[in-house]
Design an enzyme around this catalytic site. Structure first.
Site, PDB file in Angstrom:
ATOM      1  N   HIS A   1      24.616  -5.243  78.404  1.00 27.38           N
ATOM      2  CA  HIS A   1      25.475  -4.210  79.007  1.00 27.38           C
ATOM      3  C   HIS A   1      24.714  -3.320  79.984  1.00 27.38           C
ATOM      4  O   HIS A   1      25.333  -2.485  80.653  1.00 27.38           O
ATOM      5  CB  HIS A   1      26.205  -3.399  77.927  1.00 27.38           C
ATOM      6  CG  HIS A   1      25.421  -2.293  77.307  1.00 27.38           C
ATOM      7  ND1 HIS A   1      24.776  -2.419  76.098  1.00 27.38           N
ATOM      8  CD2 HIS A   1      25.180  -1.027  77.715  1.00 27.38           C
ATOM      9  CE1 HIS A   1      24.178  -1.268  75.804  1.00 27.38           C
ATOM     10  NE2 HIS A   1      24.421  -0.404  76.772  1.00 27.38           N
TER      11      HIS A   1
ATOM     12  N   ASP B   1      24.599  -8.958  73.038  1.00 24.28           N
ATOM     13  CA  ASP B   1      24.169  -7.911  73.970  1.00 24.28           C
ATOM     14  C   ASP B   1      22.672  -8.012  74.263  1.00 24.28           C
ATOM     15  O   ASP B   1      21.901  -7.141  73.872  1.00 24.28           O
ATOM     16  CB  ASP B   1      24.548  -6.528  73.402  1.00 24.28           C
ATOM     17  CG  ASP B   1      24.509  -5.440  74.459  1.00 24.28           C
ATOM     18  OD1 ASP B   1      24.317  -5.777  75.652  1.00 24.28           O
ATOM     19  OD2 ASP B   1      24.666  -4.258  74.094  1.00 24.28           O
TER      20      ASP B   1
ATOM     21  N   GLY C   1      21.110   5.900  77.235  1.00 24.49           N
ATOM     22  CA  GLY C   1      19.873   5.749  78.004  1.00 24.49           C
ATOM     23  C   GLY C   1      18.775   5.036  77.227  1.00 24.49           C
ATOM     24  O   GLY C   1      17.762   4.653  77.801  1.00 24.49           O
TER      25      GLY C   1
ATOM     26  N   SER D   1      19.622   2.339  75.494  1.00 27.98           N
ATOM     27  CA  SER D   1      20.121   0.964  75.459  1.00 27.98           C
ATOM     28  C   SER D   1      19.136  -0.012  76.067  1.00 27.98           C
ATOM     29  O   SER D   1      18.495   0.295  77.076  1.00 27.98           O
ATOM     30  CB  SER D   1      21.435   0.851  76.243  1.00 27.98           C
ATOM     31  OG  SER D   1      22.494   1.233  75.447  1.00 27.98           O
TER      32      SER D   1
HETATM   33  N1  ARG Z   1      25.167   2.263  74.863  1.00 35.92           N
HETATM   34  C1  ARG Z   1      24.119   3.236  74.914  1.00 35.92           C
HETATM   35  C2  ARG Z   1      23.313   3.072  76.192  1.00 35.92           C
HETATM   36  O1  ARG Z   1      23.804   2.455  77.109  1.00 35.92           O
HETATM   37  C3  ARG Z   1      23.301   3.225  73.659  1.00 35.92           C
HETATM   38  C4  ARG Z   1      23.987   3.965  72.594  1.00 35.92           C
HETATM   39  C5  ARG Z   1      23.296   3.898  71.293  1.00 35.92           C
HETATM   40  N2  ARG Z   1      24.041   4.732  70.417  1.00 35.92           N
HETATM   41  C6  ARG Z   1      23.708   4.991  69.161  1.00 35.92           C
HETATM   42  N3  ARG Z   1      24.436   5.868  68.500  1.00 35.92           N
HETATM   43  N4  ARG Z   1      22.703   4.402  68.570  1.00 35.92           N
HETATM   44  O2  ARG Z   1      22.276   3.660  76.370  1.00 35.92           O
END
Ligand code: ARG
Length: 263
Positions: free
Chosen positions: A75, A120, A208, A210
């Site tokens: 993603h 992912d 961030g 991710s």
């Molecule tokens: N989707 C988020 C990103 O693009 C990461 C989120 C992780 N969230 C969590 N609660 N562990 O950075």
């Protein structure tokens, strides 16, 4: 609901990156005197402690799978093919350091069949190898338990700005059945592994982070990657663990994909 959550996450991530661009100087000054939390509930990593850790210019993390290939989240990228638009920053905990090694991408390989549910993971090939250690990936489920380390330059509070200094924290494994109680059908148990303090929350990855690795020690004491930061409901909320790509599920696919990029 799931689509809504993902759209919301993207929006929040985009806002966080935009906010970081505006607040980097003041935030940096404010944080100079304050070691502060990080990831969420973390502390600063030492220079050289996680030498394979990568910051990607779209606002994600990653880890050196080989010296010329970064493992990140699907993603975090737009698709597969030639791509020279991503810059990887390596070799530093301080993103503003003059010692930072910056290398552009040449190709991106997003997990085949990725559609926003599971799978992912993605690989980014760099224009040249960087002279830093790599992080081994787990190719069995043997390490999908215990206590994991999480690191990143993402938000240190839900909705907060990106960080200048790499932060680290540890979180316990959460089994699939328990994680499904939080996320129901949004969780793809074979593809995803959860971690966090279910009762109290307070420690988690966040927007961030991710694409960055979740890892632990193997039988020899070496770091081994078991997860890739993927998603969660908010950050560090009680009852809502962080969700990570289950690296052992994809190890063979990652290996052959890396080979197809020429190592
Ligand atoms: N989707 C988020 C990103 O693009 C990461 C989120 C992780 N969230 C969590 N609660 N562990 O950075």
């Amino acid at each position: 609901m799931r689509t809504y959550l993902r759209a919301l996450k993207r929006t929040v991530a985009a806002l966080a990156v935009a906010a970081a661009a505006f607040t980097l100087q003041p935030a940096t000054l404010a944080h100079a005197a304050d070691p502060g939390p990080s990831v969420v509930g973390g502390v600063r990593a030492q220079q050289g402690e996680f030498p394979w850790m990568i910051r990607l210019s779209m606002g994600c993390g990653g880890a050196l799978y080989t010296q010329q290939i970064v493992l990140t989240a699907a993603h975090c990228v737009d698709g597969s093919g030639p791509n020279t638009s991503i810059t990887a920053t390596a070799g530093v905990v301080d993103l503003n350091s003059a010692q930072a090694v910056k290398v552009n991408s040449t190709q991106v390989l997003q997990a085949p069949g990725y559609n926003g549910t599971g799978k992912d993971w993605a690989l980014i090939k760099l224009a040249r190898p960087v002279d830093l250690p790599t992080l081994n990936i787990a190719d069995t489920t043997a390490y999908n338990n215990g206590t994991f380390t999480i690191v990143g330059w993402g938000a240190a509070t839900e909705g907060g700005p990106q960080q200048r200094y790499l932060l680290k924290a540890t979180v316990p494994y959460v089994d699939d059945a328990t994680c499904q109680q939080a996320y129901g059908g949004a969780l793809t148990p074979g593809d995803e592994i959860c971690a966090g303090y279910l009762d109290k929350g307070g420690v988690d990855t966040c927007q961030g982070d991710s694409g960055g690795p979740m890892f632990r020690q193997d039988g020899t004491g070496a770091w081994i990657q078991v997860g890739i930061v993927s998603w969660g409901q908010g950050c560090a909320r009680p009852g809502y663990p962080g969700v990570y790509s289950e690296v052992s599920t994809f190890a063979a696919d990652i290996r052959s994909a890396a080979a197809s990029l020429g190592g």
